[in-house]
Design a protein around this motif. Sequence first.
Motif, PDB file in Angstrom:
ATOM      1  N   ARG A  72     -15.502  -2.668  11.834  1.00  0.00           N
ATOM      2  CA  ARG A  72     -16.412  -3.787  11.950  1.00  0.00           C
ATOM      3  C   ARG A  72     -15.742  -4.925  12.713  1.00  0.00           C
ATOM      4  NH1 ARG A  72     -18.036  -5.366   6.139  1.00  0.00           N
ATOM      5  NH2 ARG A  72     -19.101  -7.080   7.226  1.00  0.00           N
ATOM      6  N   LEU A  79     -21.123  -3.569  13.178  1.00  0.00           N
ATOM      7  CA  LEU A  79     -20.515  -2.447  12.473  1.00  0.00           C
ATOM      8  C   LEU A  79     -20.483  -1.257  13.421  1.00  0.00           C
ATOM      9  CD1 LEU A  79     -19.682  -1.224   9.600  1.00  0.00           C
ATOM     10  CD2 LEU A  79     -22.079  -0.481   9.487  1.00  0.00           C
ATOM     11  N   CYS A  96     -27.494   2.241   9.301  1.00  0.00           N
ATOM     12  CA  CYS A  96     -26.535   1.344   8.674  1.00  0.00           C
ATOM     13  C   CYS A  96     -27.237   0.561   7.572  1.00  0.00           C
ATOM     14  CB  CYS A  96     -25.899   0.403   9.682  1.00  0.00           C
ATOM     15  SG  CYS A  96     -27.034  -0.728  10.500  1.00  0.00           S
TER      16      CYS A  96
END
Length: 123
Positions: A72, A79, A96
Motif C-alpha cells: 500500500r 492498495l 479490494c
Amino acid sequence: QIQLVESGGGLVQAGDSLKLSCVASGRAFSMSSMAWFRQAPGKERELVAAISWNVEYTYYLDSIQGRFTISRDNRKNTLYLQMNSLKPNDTAVYSCATCVSRGRRVCVSPTNWGQGTQVTVSS
C-alpha cells in the motif's frame, strides 16, 4: 464512506504477472486495514491477502503464498496486489475492501467494497 476503485485485471497466460491497484477516496484509507478478495465462478468469495494500516501485519492465503504480494501507498491512497506465476485457478473477480481488524487478525470482517476487476489466466 470510503469509495474503492480497482484496476489492472486482464487476460494473461499461465506464468505471467499482473499488478492490481485499488484507489480509495477520502482520508480514512491511511487508517484502514485493507484486503484483496477473489471470487471464482461457482465458488465462494475468499480472502486472498490483507495488510494493516501501518504495514505491521499482513495475511496471505496459503495457495498464493510466495506468488502474490500485497502493499500500500498511504500517500497515494492506493492498495496493490502484485501477482506473479499466475495459474489458471487464480482466475476470478478480484475486489479490494476495507476491513475491521483486531491485532494480528488483519481482516476480521470486510466493510466497504470496490466493484472488482476480472483476472483470467489461460493455460
